[in-house]
Design a protein around this motif. Structure first.
Motif, mmCIF file in Angstrom:
data_model
loop_
_atom_site.group_PDB
_atom_site.id
_atom_site.type_symbol
_atom_site.label_atom_id
_atom_site.label_comp_id
_atom_site.label_asym_id
_atom_site.label_seq_id
_atom_site.Cartn_x
_atom_site.Cartn_y
_atom_site.Cartn_z
ATOM 1 N N ARG A 153 41.683 33.691 52.084
ATOM 2 C CA ARG A 153 40.937 34.423 51.054
ATOM 3 C C ARG A 153 39.813 33.602 50.429
ATOM 4 O O ARG A 153 38.851 34.148 49.881
ATOM 5 N N SER A 157 36.499 34.725 47.986
ATOM 6 C CA SER A 157 36.542 34.401 46.558
ATOM 7 C C SER A 157 35.401 33.454 46.184
ATOM 8 O O SER A 157 34.767 33.612 45.143
ATOM 9 N N TYR A 161 32.677 33.579 43.156
ATOM 10 C CA TYR A 161 32.486 32.562 42.112
ATOM 11 C C TYR A 161 31.088 31.936 42.204
ATOM 12 O O TYR A 161 30.481 31.603 41.179
ATOM 13 N N SER A 168 34.623 29.736 37.322
ATOM 14 C CA SER A 168 35.057 30.700 36.304
ATOM 15 C C SER A 168 34.719 30.191 34.900
ATOM 16 O O SER A 168 34.907 29.009 34.608
ATOM 17 N N HIS A 296 42.355 45.966 35.028
ATOM 18 C CA HIS A 296 42.818 45.280 36.242
ATOM 19 C C HIS A 296 44.070 46.003 36.727
ATOM 20 O O HIS A 296 44.942 46.331 35.930
ATOM 21 N N HIS A 378 34.949 37.205 32.912
ATOM 22 C CA HIS A 378 35.516 36.501 34.063
ATOM 23 C C HIS A 378 34.939 37.107 35.324
ATOM 24 O O HIS A 378 34.085 37.993 35.251
ATOM 25 N N ILE A 379 35.429 36.639 36.450
ATOM 26 C CA ILE A 379 34.783 37.059 37.700
ATOM 27 C C ILE A 379 34.778 38.576 37.867
ATOM 28 O O ILE A 379 33.825 39.171 38.379
HETATM 29 C C1 LIG Z 1 45.543 41.812 33.069
HETATM 30 C C2 LIG Z 1 44.886 41.151 33.933
HETATM 31 C C3 LIG Z 1 45.326 40.834 35.290
HETATM 32 C C4 LIG Z 1 46.350 41.365 36.080
HETATM 33 C C5 LIG Z 1 47.343 42.451 35.728
HETATM 34 C C6 LIG Z 1 46.315 40.678 37.347
HETATM 35 C C7 LIG Z 1 47.163 40.921 38.426
HETATM 36 C C8 LIG Z 1 46.941 40.433 39.713
HETATM 37 N N1 LIG Z 1 45.883 39.655 40.173
HETATM 38 C C9 LIG Z 1 46.009 39.389 41.524
HETATM 39 C C10 LIG Z 1 45.165 38.631 42.350
HETATM 40 C C11 LIG Z 1 44.038 37.896 41.916
HETATM 41 N N2 LIG Z 1 43.571 37.798 40.619
HETATM 42 C C12 LIG Z 1 42.475 36.984 40.603
HETATM 43 C C13 LIG Z 1 41.707 36.656 39.501
HETATM 44 C C14 LIG Z 1 41.926 37.144 38.218
HETATM 45 N N3 LIG Z 1 42.931 38.000 37.792
HETATM 46 C C15 LIG Z 1 42.794 38.247 36.445
HETATM 47 C C16 LIG Z 1 43.585 39.067 35.642
HETATM 48 C C17 LIG Z 1 44.678 39.821 36.078
HETATM 49 N N4 LIG Z 1 45.301 39.754 37.285
HETATM 50 C C18 LIG Z 1 41.657 37.493 36.021
HETATM 51 C C19 LIG Z 1 41.177 37.442 34.597
HETATM 52 C C20 LIG Z 1 41.127 36.819 37.108
HETATM 53 C C21 LIG Z 1 39.862 35.991 37.161
HETATM 54 C C22 LIG Z 1 39.959 34.599 36.681
HETATM 55 C C23 LIG Z 1 38.617 33.958 36.802
HETATM 56 O O1 LIG Z 1 38.562 32.993 37.551
HETATM 57 O O2 LIG Z 1 37.611 34.348 36.202
HETATM 58 C C24 LIG Z 1 42.230 36.491 41.904
HETATM 59 C C25 LIG Z 1 41.154 35.482 42.285
HETATM 60 C C26 LIG Z 1 39.819 36.063 42.406
HETATM 61 C C27 LIG Z 1 39.702 36.808 43.693
HETATM 62 O O3 LIG Z 1 39.855 36.207 44.747
HETATM 63 O O4 LIG Z 1 39.536 38.040 43.624
HETATM 64 C C28 LIG Z 1 43.189 37.062 42.746
HETATM 65 C C29 LIG Z 1 43.346 36.861 44.219
HETATM 66 C C30 LIG Z 1 47.204 40.032 41.923
HETATM 67 C C31 LIG Z 1 47.711 39.988 43.350
HETATM 68 C C32 LIG Z 1 47.786 40.658 40.821
HETATM 69 C C33 LIG Z 1 49.028 41.438 40.687
HETATM 70 C C34 LIG Z 1 50.083 41.311 41.416
#
Ligand SMILES: C=CC1=C(C)c2cc3[nH]c(cc4nc(cc5[nH]c(cc1n2)c(C)c5CCC(=O)O)C(CCC(=O)O)=C4C)c(C)c3C=C
Ligand SMILES: [Fe+2]
Length: 514
Positions: A153, A157, A161, A168, A296, A378-379
């Motif tokens: 991945r 990603s 970024y 981030s 999200h 955030h992203i």
């Molecule tokens: C309430 C907020 C969030 C929930 C619920 C959440 C669940 C969740 N996320 C993933 C996988 C990824 N999340 C990634 C980044 C990311 N997630 C949140 C918030 C929630 N996630 C934030 C704020 C961020 C960004 C942080 C930043 O660096 O700015 C990522 C990485 C980025 C990417 O590759 O897309 C992944 C992967 C899962 C699988 C999940 C629930 C099971």
């Protein structure tokens, strides 16, 4: 961003109304009333309930439950003069009230600060059993699997970024929020030290805990920076805290309480309404704008199988913001959708991308996106919403697109967080406050262990939200391709581990311990 970003080192101190107008045929129409059943029904359950009530939460008998309105009674703290450490004198020792040293631990996700951090950050994320919960038999594969998925991945990603400046902004914003919260607490005569503990990147929760121990904190308020509770976010961080607390004599004896979610707080709701109202004014015809709440997502199984209150809290949160706007005579149409899904399993619906296309098709011309599950840029706000969804909206016939900024260090919001901390202080270490009827949050205020016992207590298997590759032309084909791929990789991994040979050994991923 409305934060004055500080370069602090870390861990840093730190109802339905007929006048409202949901989108016609929006799923929200059917899910206006958040209903939850406890041993007593709450007021909210008396509303119209179409579309199925979500899971019952069974609370442990001695669960610590706080009533915000009760807790709002003024707390008596010694006047500023009796504080041992005075902020204005720049004394760096820890603030003491009476014999107590109060700490606030802000929990957050963390994010890669450079492009080189992206893969190890993703590894930490996918190694979390609350993100990928493998069947018991395969638990030993968690780390190799995390390594595998993170390597695959990372390029995608990294692109994301790179497009938001190479990393981030989460750490800087969270540090700034911590500092503002600390100032607000001191201004309210509650001298407390504020710490930041991230789940997947620096400053890690473990680092914050070390500092808390060094500082000799005696009362700790744990405050996840997620307004709504999810197993995958606040739950995961609390699970980690639970394991750290259990193994440490100091921490076992330190009194603490947790504020698990706070989406229903007046200050938060008002701040969200303020920002939305302000942003609406940038449109030529503000009353015609569709307010588009984008949260999200989480895999559906979290809600339907593990009892995650996330969806119910999210829907109630949207209701409360719209109620607040309605009081201000703002009765725009609105909808809620879920973004950022990863992999082939079903996530919470409706999906943001599909909803945007649908709204365009229905002739909607102006859309105001409101990111609602997170309080920092955030992203997913800076790239996914501002770039990808905007582009999709314009392609789908929407002519004017706007976006409400994340709360950041918005004053009303931070001051309300400080009030939440102050109101929780009487419950630090307290047990058995069992006024269930008065409970306003779907997840009660309480200690880490009690809290984790209220949901997901069996920790059933969850379908992995991610897969390694996807192909096929239909969603179903993708799902099955994903599952087949998953199975194939699991078999390969099992063979690798048992034979000691294979591609992971060639890449130096295995063995894990040399
Ligand atoms: C309430 C907020 C969030 C929930 C619920 C959440 C669940 C969740 N996320 C993933 C996988 C990824 N999340 C990634 C980044 C990311 N997630 C949140 C918030 C929630 N996630 C934030 C704020 C961020 C960004 C942080 C930043 O660096 O700015 C990522 C990485 C980025 C990417 O590759 O897309 C992944 C992967 C899962 C699988 C999940 C629930 C099971
Ligand atoms: Fe995420």
């Amino acid at each position: 961003m409305n934060c004055q970003v500080m370069n602090t080192s870390s861990p840093s101190p730190s109802s339905s109304s007929s006048s409202r107008n949901p989108i016609p045929n929006s799923p929200l129409l059917l899910r206006r009333t958040v209903c939850y059943s406890l041993s007593h029904k709450t007021d909210r359950c008396s509303g119209v309930q179409i579309g199925g009530c979500h899971k019952t939460l069974h609370l442990p008998r001695n669960c610590c439950v706080a009533r915000w309105s009760d807790a709002k009674r003024p707390l008596r703290y010694p006047p500023q003069a009796s504080l041992v450490a005075s902020e204005s004198k720049g004394v760096s020792s820890i603030p003491i009230v009476g014999e107590e040293k109060i700490g606030v631990l802000l929990l957050n996700l963390g994010g890669p600060e450079t492009l080189d951090d992206v893969q190890p950050f993703l590894f930490n994320l996918f190694a979390d059993p609350d993100i990928i919960r493998l069947p018991r038999l395969f638990r030993f594969l968690q780390k190799p699997l995390a390594q595998f998925i993170s390597v695959l991945r990372a390029p995608k990603s990294k692109e994301g970024y790179a497009s938001i400046g190479g990393g981030s902004p989460l750490r800087k914003i969270t540090d700034a929020q911590a500092e503002e919260l600390r100032k607000s607490l001191w201004a309210k005569n509650v001298p407390a030290k504020v710490y930041v503990g991230m789940r997947y990147w620096h400053p890690f929760t473990e680092e914050a805990i070390e500092q808390i121990k060094k500082d000799g904190i005696t009362k700790l308020v744990v405050l996840p920076l997620y307004p709504q509770f999810s197993i995958s976010t606040s739950g995961s961080s609390l699970r980690l805290l639970e394991s750290i607390f259990r193994e440490d004599e100091y921490l076992v004896n330190m009194e603490h309480t947790v504020i698990p979610s706070w989406y229903q707080r007046e200050g938060y709701i008002k701040s969200m309404a303020d920002l939305t109202e302000k942003e609406l004014q940038t449109f030529d015809n503000p009353e015609k704008v569709v307010i588009f709440f984008s949260a999200h997502g989480v895999p559906l199984a979290y809600v339907e199988e593990a009892g995650d209150p996330y969806k119910a809290e999210m829907e109630e949160c949207v209701d409360l913001i719209m109620e607040e706007l309605e009081k201000r005579k703002i009765t725009n149409p609105y909808t809620l959708a879920y973004q950022s899904r990863v992999g082939p399993v079903e996530w919470l619906k409706p999906y943001t991308d599909e909803t945007i296309i649908d709204l365009g098709r229905k002739g909607v011309k102006s859309l105001l996106a409101v990111p609602i599950s997170f309080v920092s840029e955030h992203i997913e706000t800076l790239e996914e919403i501002d770039v990808e969804y905007k582009e999709l909206a314009l392609k789908s016939g929407i002519e004017k697109w706007g976006r409400v900024p994340a709360l950041g260090c918005e004053q009303t919001f931070i001051s309300d967080l400080a009030d939440a901390v102050i109101e929780s202080l009487p419950y630090v270490g307290a047990m058995a406050v069992s006024n269930l009827e008065a409970r306003q949050s779907l997840v009660p205020l309480g200690s880490v262990e009690e809290l984790l016992a209220t949901y997901d207590s069996q920790r059933r298997e969850l379908p992995p939200p991610v897969t390694f590759w996807e192909w096929g032309w239909t969603k179903s084909a993708e799902t099955w391709n994903g599952r087949a791929a998953m199975l194939a990789v699991l078999v390969l991994l099992v063979l690798e581990v048992t034979t000691g040979e294979g591609f992971l050994h060639q890449w130096g991923v295995l063995p894990l311990f040399r």
